[in-house]
Scaffold this active site. Structure first.
Site, PDB file in Angstrom:
ATOM      1  N   LYS A  49      17.269  14.995 -12.059  1.00  0.00           N
ATOM      2  CA  LYS A  49      16.479  15.861 -11.173  1.00  0.00           C
ATOM      3  C   LYS A  49      16.200  15.125  -9.853  1.00  0.00           C
ATOM      4  O   LYS A  49      16.392  13.908  -9.757  1.00  0.00           O
ATOM      5  CB  LYS A  49      15.177  16.252 -11.862  1.00  0.00           C
ATOM      6  N   TYR A 271       0.813  -1.130  15.271  1.00  0.00           N
ATOM      7  CA  TYR A 271      -0.231  -0.117  15.444  1.00  0.00           C
ATOM      8  C   TYR A 271      -1.539  -0.551  14.788  1.00  0.00           C
ATOM      9  O   TYR A 271      -1.542  -1.099  13.687  1.00  0.00           O
ATOM     10  CB  TYR A 271       0.207   1.208  14.838  1.00  0.00           C
ATOM     11  N   MET A 319       7.157   4.275  12.156  1.00  0.00           N
ATOM     12  CA  MET A 319       8.133   5.297  11.787  1.00  0.00           C
ATOM     13  C   MET A 319       9.534   4.700  11.610  1.00  0.00           C
ATOM     14  O   MET A 319      10.253   5.046  10.669  1.00  0.00           O
ATOM     15  CB  MET A 319       8.180   6.391  12.867  1.00  0.00           C
TER      16      MET A 319
HETATM   17  C1  LIG Z   1      11.448  13.720 -15.524  1.00  0.00           C
HETATM   18  C2  LIG Z   1      11.470  13.998 -16.975  1.00  0.00           C
HETATM   19  C3  LIG Z   1      11.966  13.040 -17.870  1.00  0.00           C
HETATM   20  C4  LIG Z   1      12.365  11.653 -17.433  1.00  0.00           C
HETATM   21  O1  LIG Z   1      11.207  10.870 -17.242  1.00  0.00           O
HETATM   22  P1  LIG Z   1      11.310   9.323 -16.861  1.00  0.00           P
HETATM   23  O2  LIG Z   1       9.906   8.855 -16.881  1.00  0.00           O
HETATM   24  O3  LIG Z   1      11.890   9.261 -15.485  1.00  0.00           O
HETATM   25  O4  LIG Z   1      12.173   8.697 -17.864  1.00  0.00           O
HETATM   26  C5  LIG Z   1      12.046  13.385 -19.196  1.00  0.00           C
HETATM   27  N1  LIG Z   1      11.651  14.604 -19.637  1.00  0.00           N
HETATM   28  C6  LIG Z   1      11.154  15.536 -18.810  1.00  0.00           C
HETATM   29  C7  LIG Z   1      10.716  16.850 -19.347  1.00  0.00           C
HETATM   30  C8  LIG Z   1      11.046  15.272 -17.455  1.00  0.00           C
HETATM   31  O5  LIG Z   1      10.554  16.194 -16.623  1.00  0.00           O
END
Ligand SMILES: *Cc1c(COP(=O)(O)O)cnc(C)c1O
Length: 379
Positions: A49, A271, A319
């Site tokens: 993801k 800054y 930045m």
């Molecule tokens: C993101 C996610 C994972 C992976 O989690 P990590 O902590 O990155 O290993 C597993 N299961 C679900 C449902 C997730 O949303």
């Protein structure tokens, strides 16, 4: 000591600025093997993801195609995994957001999570040639997604009565796998809620995989879902680092010094004049700032490598630039290589977790925040 599979090289193509991210495919493959070792017999969803945690799905796929499946969030990402030639399982971790997503599930042959009743209504009304595989999510205590323990069995019975469904995997997600509470309480809720239900099971994220899967067969179960560990970040940092878990950095962010300054005692930097020299010192200015995804809240003292030598940030992150104490690396000059995180020259390493920790966040956020303007190469 954490180590990098091999040194990396700058791409020779012209870059507008001397900044580059590199994705290390051998390290991805190594970390995926570590997930398998931690959960023998379980199959592995590589979680990709958020564009593979900022690595780019295509780049990550080059190292992760040995996974048993790819878990992600949206249909555009699923399309990209299919376009890369992946014919195996793809799982939508939050399931469908609206009824018409089921058409994409059919077209792309996606497995999807069911976490609320309306998603079952959509399935019941869906007309498709092939039945679908679903993951039925239990809310075992995190209180984000999923059916309560009381409602779980009813949801399972409803789903199992649908011709649109031919397999139901039982799943939950742990809230404290990386911390002191661990997974025992949620595991007990899951075991009780699923006791008489048939089907495969999926529970572990990275932290649960590393910390508990080897000793708890009921936790590793049939499918694990590692994300962050595959990307070379320790889910329980600072209790443990990637060297402890034998993980390798999969993303390097590097730049070069584009200027140096000689400070006198009392001179300030950047800054807000947030840093003031209490003695003469030399600093370097690297072409990397928060618009590249470097955390603006990284304070003076945040670790950074210059020509592979560990030193620290001084002053506020801008930045497009950061300012760096050159005291430990007096030979550094304009053009010196700056490693913001990942693999430096020689065998030097700066774990992303150290930078994240200094900035009050986690490795996840830094890798996901890598900015579009940073070119990514793959080695
Ligand atoms: C993101 C996610 C994972 C992976 O989690 P990590 O902590 O990155 O290993 C597993 N299961 C679900 C449902 C997730 O949303």
């Amino acid at each position: 000591m954490a180590h990098c599979a091999r040194g990396t090289h700058w791409q020779n193509r012209r870059m507008p600025r001397p900044i580059q991210a590199t994705v290390h495919t051998q390290a991805l493959a190594h970390n995926l093997r570590r997930a398998r070792e931690a959960a023998p017999e379980a199959r592995v969803w590589a979680v990709v993801k958020a564009d593979a945690y900022g690595h780019g799905i295509a780049n990550a796929y080059a190292g992760l195609h040995g996974a048993d499946g790819f878990a992600l969030l949206d249909i555009a990402e699923a399309e990209r995994v299919r376009a890369l030639g992946w014919r195996g399982p793809v799982l939508l971790l939050e399931g469908c957001f609206e009824a018409r997503d089921l058409e994409a599930c059919s077209r792309l042959d996606l497995w999807h999570v069911i976490h609320r009743d309306e998603q079952i209504d959509w399935l019941a009304a869906h007309r498709a040639a092939h039945a679908q595989r679903v993951f039925l999510k239990l809310n075992s205590g995190m209180n984000r997604l999923g059916f309560t323990a009381a409602a779980y069995r009813g949801a399972w019975l409803r789903l199992s009565g649908l011709t649109q469904v031919d397999d139901i995997v039982l799943m939950t997600h742990f809230a404290d796998a990386d911390g002191a509470p661990g997974i025992a309480a949620q595991q007990a809720v899951f075991d009780a809620a699923t006791r008489e239900l048939p089907g495969e099971r999926s529970l572990c994220n990275s932290a649960a995989t590393l910390r508990f899967a080897a000793d708890m067969p009921e936790a590793r179960a049939d499918w694990i879902r590692p994300g962050i560990m595959v990307y070379g970040s320790a889910p329980d940092f600072p209790a443990h680092d990637i060297a402890h878990w034998d993980l390798q950095p999969t993303m390097t962010l590097r730049s070069r010094l584009i200027s140096t300054q000689q400070l006198r005692r009392g001179d300030s930097v950047g800054y807000g004049s947030a840093f003031r020299a209490d003695a003469e010192m030399r600093i370097g200015v690297a072409a990397c700032g928060y618009a590249d995804g470097y955390p603006r809240l990284a304070p003076t003292g945040t670790p950074v490598l210059v020509d592979g030598v560990r030193t620290r940030l001084v002053g506020r992150v801008s930045m497009d630039m950061v300012t760096i104490d050159l005291t430990p690396v007096p030979a550094a000059d304009v053009g010196s290589e700056v490693t913001l995180w990942g693999c430096g020259p020689g065998r030097s390493v700066l774990a992303i977790d150290e930078v994240a920790h200094a900035a009050g966040t986690v490795g996840y956020e830094l890798m996901c925040a890598l900015a579009k303007r940073v070119p990514i190469s793959v080695d």
